[in-house]
Design an enzyme around this catalytic site. Structure first.
Site, PDB file in Angstrom:
ATOM      1  CG  ASP A  88      -0.286  -0.381   2.410  1.00  0.00           C
ATOM      2  OD1 ASP A  88       0.811   0.227   2.765  1.00  0.00           O
ATOM      3  OD2 ASP A  88      -0.788  -1.083   3.254  1.00  0.00           O
ATOM      4  CB  SER A  89       0.248   4.694   1.279  1.00  0.00           C
ATOM      5  OG  SER A  89       0.185   4.275   2.692  1.00  0.00           O
ATOM      6  CG  PHE A  90       3.879   2.046   5.298  1.00  0.00           C
ATOM      7  CD1 PHE A  90       2.476   3.096   5.388  1.00  0.00           C
ATOM      8  CD2 PHE A  90       4.258   1.908   6.481  1.00  0.00           C
ATOM      9  CE1 PHE A  90       2.194   3.696   6.395  1.00  0.00           C
ATOM     10  CE2 PHE A  90       3.928   2.555   7.785  1.00  0.00           C
ATOM     11  CZ  PHE A  90       2.819   3.370   7.656  1.00  0.00           C
TER      12      PHE A  90
ATOM     13  CG  HIS B  90       2.358   7.711   4.809  1.00  0.00           C
ATOM     14  ND1 HIS B  90       1.100   8.591   4.939  1.00  0.00           N
ATOM     15  CD2 HIS B  90       1.858   6.705   4.141  1.00  0.00           C
ATOM     16  CE1 HIS B  90       0.034   7.768   4.630  1.00  0.00           C
ATOM     17  NE2 HIS B  90       0.351   6.672   4.127  1.00  0.00           N
TER      18      HIS B  90
END
Length: 339
Positions: free
Chosen positions: A124-126, A313
Site C-alpha cells: 500500500d502507501s508504505f 507516513h
C-alpha cells in the site's frame, strides 16, 4: 527512436501497444544506454519522473498533457546508462510513453541486460513511498510533489540487489477492506489482476473487454515476493476488516502466487497500526499456520517505522532503515548474498 526499440529495457508492469506503452505502477522504469548530449521523452499523463545518468539524478520531469520533455546530459562523448523512473503514484490514472530519442548526433548503444534477480513488492502507501519527502502536518494537497517511489524501501532494495522488479502497491487500499472503506469494490487483490490497474476501473466503465486488460503472470516470475499489506484493513475509521476474512484472503493470495510462480519465496511484513495494533498478530498467525502446515518458503518480520512524513507516513530516512532491516532476509530468500 521509438519505445519498441530493442534498446529499451522496461521494469514494472507495462502494457505495450502500437502507439505507446502505458503504466500506472510507482517506480516503473525504462533503462537504456546512450551516447548523447540530450535526451527527449514524449510522455502523457499526470506524473513525476526522475531521470538518472549512471545512477545519478540529472532531472525531474512533471508531466500531464502529451508533451516532449528534453533533458540535458553530461554530453562528454561517453556511453552512459540512463533511467527514466516514475516516482509518483497513479491511483487512479496512468501514463503513456510514446518515444525516447537522443539528439541528432547522439546514438543508442547495446541495451542493458535483464537481471537474473527478480523481486516483486505488493503493498500500500508504505510501499509506494507516499509523501516520504514531506513532513507530517503539511497540506495533503502536496502528496503529488512529496511522493518519491525511487526513495521507497522497495526501490532501494531492488536497486541495491540490481534486480529486475515490480512495485504493485496502492495507497489507501487493503486486502479485504480499504482505508475508511473507500471504493470498496477495488481492494488490492482486484487491482492486482490488471496490467495497468490505475486505468482499469475507467477502462471497464468505458466498455473495454476485461480480458484485454488482465495481467499475464507468465511475463515476469519473481524469485522473491515481499508482501506488506493490511495497514488499511485495520486503520482509519471503524469497522475494520474481519480477521477471519483477512486470514482467508491472505492465505488465498499466497497460494495464488505459489501457483503462478513455482518456487517463489515470500517475506511477510507488518508494522504497528493504530488504534488497535491488529495487523502484526494477525499476519504472524498467518505465518504460523503456514509453517505448521509444512511451508518453508516464507519469512516474517515486523518493521519499526518513523511515521513523520506527510500524513503520518514513513519519511525517506525511515524507508532507508526499512530497506536495511529486510536486506539480509531478502538476500537469503533470493540466494543473492555474497559468500
Amino acid at each position: 527512436m521509438d519505445k519498441f526499440s530493442e534498446n529499451l529495457l522496461f521494469s514494472g508492469r507495462w502494457e505495450h501497444g502500437k502507439e505507446f506503452s502505458r503504466t500506472s505502477a510507482p517506480a516503473a522504469m525504462v533503462q537504456f544506454n546512450a551516447q548523447a548530449k540530450s535526451l527527449e521523452f514524449e510522455l502523457e499523463g499526470e506524473a513525476r519522473f526522475r531521470v538518472d545518468e549512471d545512477g545519478r539524478q540529472i532531472a525531474v520531469l512533471t508531466t500531464n498533457s502529451r508533451s516532449v520533455n528534453k533533458v540535458k546530459t553530461s554530453g562528454d562523448g561517453s556511453v552512459h546508462r540512463y533511467r527514466l523512473i516514475k516516482i509518483s503514484e497513479s491511483n487512479p490514472g496512468g501514463v503513456r510513453l510514446y518515444k525516447v530519442s537522443t539528439d541528432k548526433a547522439g546514438k543508442f548503444a547495446a541495451p542493458p541486460k535483464q537481471s537474473n534477480r527478480r523481486i516483486e513488492f505488493i503493498g500500500d502507501s508504505f510501499t509506494v513511498g507516499f509523501g516520504n519527502e514531506g513532513r507530517n502536518g503539511e497540506d495533503e494537497s502536496l502528496v503529488f510533489e512529496k511522493t518519491n517511489a525511487s526513495r521507497s524501501y522497495a526501490f532501494l532494495i531492488a536497486d541495491g540487489f540490481k534486480a529486475d522488479f515490480q512495485v504493485n502497491a496502492f495507497s489507501g487500499r487493503g486486502l479485504v477492506r480499504n482505508y475508511d472503506n473507500i471504493v470498496p469494490e477495488w481492494p488490492v487483490p482486484r487491482l492486482y489482476e490488471y496490467t495497468v490497474p490505475g486505468e482499469a476501473p475507467g477502462d471497464l466503465a468505458n466498455g473495454l473487454a476485461d480480458a484485454s486488460l488482465r495481467y499475464d503472470f507468465d511475463s515476469f516470475h519473481p524469485q522473491v515476493i515481499v508482501i506488506f499489506i493490511g495497514i488499511n484493513d485495520f486503520q482509519g475509521n471503524p469497522p475494520y476488516a474481519d480477521k477471519g476474512a483477512f486470514k482467508k484472503a491472505y492465505a488465498g493470495l499466497l497460494e495464488k502466487l505459489r501457483k503462478a510462480h513455482p518456487g517463489v519465496k515470500f517475506l511477510l511484513l507488518s508494522t504497528k497500526v493504530w488504534p488497535n495494533d491488529d495487523l502484526t498478530p494477525t499476519v504472524k498467525s498467518i505465518y504460523d499456520v503456514e509453517v505448521a502446515a509444512g511451508k518453508r518458503d516464507l519469512e516474517f518480520m515486523t518493521l519499526q517505522t518513523a511515521n513523520v512524513a506527510l500524513l503520518g507516513h514513513p519519511d525517506i530516512h525511515s524507508h532507508e532503515d526499512m530497506a536495511k532491516a529486510i536486506r539480509s532476509l531478502v538476500g537469503r530468500l533470493g540466494r543473492w548474498l555474497s559468500r
